[in-house]
Design an enzyme around this catalytic site. Structure first.
Site, mmCIF file in Angstrom:
data_model
loop_
_atom_site.group_PDB
_atom_site.id
_atom_site.type_symbol
_atom_site.label_atom_id
_atom_site.label_comp_id
_atom_site.label_asym_id
_atom_site.label_seq_id
_atom_site.Cartn_x
_atom_site.Cartn_y
_atom_site.Cartn_z
ATOM 1 N N LYS A 1 44.162 46.387 40.468
ATOM 2 C CA LYS A 1 43.519 46.552 41.782
ATOM 3 C C LYS A 1 43.993 47.858 42.377
ATOM 4 C CE LYS A 1 40.918 43.951 44.554
ATOM 5 N NZ LYS A 1 40.068 42.809 44.168
HETATM 6 N N1 GLU Z 1 36.658 43.352 43.615
HETATM 7 C C1 GLU Z 1 35.998 42.319 42.882
HETATM 8 C C2 GLU Z 1 36.930 41.127 42.663
HETATM 9 O O1 GLU Z 1 37.856 40.927 43.390
HETATM 10 C C3 GLU Z 1 35.333 42.819 41.620
HETATM 11 C C4 GLU Z 1 36.230 43.415 40.596
HETATM 12 C C5 GLU Z 1 35.478 44.037 39.454
HETATM 13 O O2 GLU Z 1 34.260 43.958 39.407
HETATM 14 O O3 GLU Z 1 36.138 44.629 38.609
HETATM 15 O O4 GLU Z 1 36.735 40.341 41.791
#
Ligand code: GLU
Length: 426
Positions: free
Chosen positions: A116
């Site tokens: 993240k």
């Molecule tokens: N931010 C989204 C999540 O928390 C998507 C992450 C992604 O598509 O890699 O799952």
């Protein structure tokens, strides 16, 4: 049980959200009987990068922001996870979100690890030009650790497909060649997958439909309250309305609206794009966020931010299905209260996984430069979501644990197995 004492006192990561991720992990691990050294190995964040991001603002002054990228665990594959622009972003928050991505990838059985990123900023107060500079500078700063085979960012709170386009362009300028697989959630013209934009909300709606079946509740006419009206909240509400449910309350960070007879979602969305405020939408009453969470309804969707339902307000929640479109909206104490009230909880790593599943499809399509049609994408996504839902529900019944613990157990077990099979380097 305290499996990871070192993590608890580590001042670098220690924040309430990271503590929540640890507490949830320990609760799930308690049922898994993993060797303690493996437990410590898989929970410890693999790599964390913190960067300074000086950019020239529109008023010509230079402002310096903090940026982060945390790769929590890559036993299953390259890092995968969103990029968040929000004033509350810090290392602990990003680490908690990266940790959940690890278990989400494991639960969905996709060959991707958990990561993240984030920048502490308020994108609502910045111009497009400032956001573009910030994004490009961030991409250059984390360039050494991202890439299609290393770690693949995607949108999260405060970012969108345009942000991903800037990252892809900056990254490609630095590699010297077109690198489609470095991010997902791109605009379609740049290799974005069909269906990625609505994938998270569609997945939330599907998960709710599976849960409704388990409790024999028809979706037709079911009443729904939705907290959060960004990408996830909007598409969840839209698809649920399409399935026959009645959306009676919606809120965003500025306030909310209520109508017991239902609110038409597309016109409300149009209104929120033009006005940002939801209130003063025709035929609705104003409602606060706190009231929305206590609204009597069949389905409550949490699609805003973390830490929304805690021991302070969980007793007031009055729904049959509680669906976590956001990551980490519920404290562990609140989990217990919801369980006592016999509310069907669909945990974040299961409920909102449609986004990362279609991100996975986009990554695959980008690497092959071969694009699938919508039908293919929806079918594949539904199958993966349904399998994960059934697997979680079965374990929840067999082991007599909550849905969250069951989902985490499946995700953690897969990651631990991959980690042990790979073995230790050197
Ligand atoms: N931010 C989204 C999540 O928390 C998507 C992450 C992604 O598509 O890699 O799952």
């Amino acid at each position: 049980m305290n499996f990871v004492p070192e993590q608890r006192t580590n001042p670098e990561y220690f924040t309430p959200l990271y503590q929540l991720a640890l507490n949830q992990f320990e609760k799930a691990v308690d049922h898994l009987k993993l060797p303690p050294d493996v437990t410590e190995w898989i929970i410890t964040p693999g790599r964390s990068m913190m960067v300074s991001l000086p950019i020239r603002m529109d008023d010509k002054t230079v402002k310096t922001f903090y940026g982060y990228r945390v790769q929590h665990n890559m036993a299953l594959g390259p890092g995968k996870g969103g990029l968040r622009y929000h004033p509350s972003v810090n290392l602990g928050e990003v680490t908690a979100l990266a940790t959940w991505m690890t278990w989400k990838g494991g639960l969905m059985n996709i060959p991707l690890g958990g990561a993240k990123g984030g920048i502490r900023c308020d994108p609502k107060k910045m111009s497009q030009a400032e956001l573009e500079k910030l994004t490009r500078r961030y991409t250059a700063a984390i360039f050494p650790i991202i890439g299609p085979e290393k770690d693949v960012p995607a949108p999260d709170v405060g970012t969108n497909s345009q942000t991903m386009a800037w990252i892809m362009d900056t990254y490609s300028m630095r590699t010297g060649f077109h690198t489609m697989g470095v991010v997902t959630g791109k605009p379609e013209i740049m290799g974005g997958s069909l269906g990625r934009m609505e994938a998270t909300g569609l997945g939330v709606a599907h998960s709710i439909a599976y849960a409704a079946k388990k409790i024999n509740m028809p979706l037709e006419g079911a009443t729904v309250a939705v907290q959060g009206f960004g990408n996830v909240g909007y598409y969840t509400a839209k698809f649920l309305q399409g399935m026959g449910a009645k959306i009676i309350a919606v809120s965003n960070s500025l306030g909310g609206v209520f109508n017991k007879n239902g609110i038409p979602i597309d016109p409300l969305h149009q209104h929120s794009v033009e006005d940002r405020q939801l209130d003063n939408f025709p035929d609705t009453e104003k409602i606060t966020n706190a009231k929305l969470l206590a609204t009597k309804c069949d389905i409550l969707v949490l699609a805003a931010m973390e830490n929304q339902v805690t021991e302070k307000n969980a007793a007031k929640v009055n729904c049959k299905i509680y669906a976590e479109g956001a990551n980490g909206p519920t404290s562990l104490e609140a989990d217990k209260i919801l369980e006592e009230k016999e509310i069907f909880l669909i945990p974040d790593i299961l409920c909102n996984s449609g986004g990362v599943v279609v991100s996975y499809f986009e990554w695959v399509q980008g690497m092959q430069s071969f694009f699938w049609d919508m039908d293919d994408i929806y079918k594949r996504m539904e199958k993966m979501l349904q399998n994960a839902f059934e697997e979680t529900y079965t374990l929840h019944q067999q082991e007599k644990v909550g849905m969250r613990t069951a989902a985490l157990m499946i995700g953690i077990k897969r990651v631990a197995e991959a980690q042990m099979t790979r073995g230790l380097y050197p």
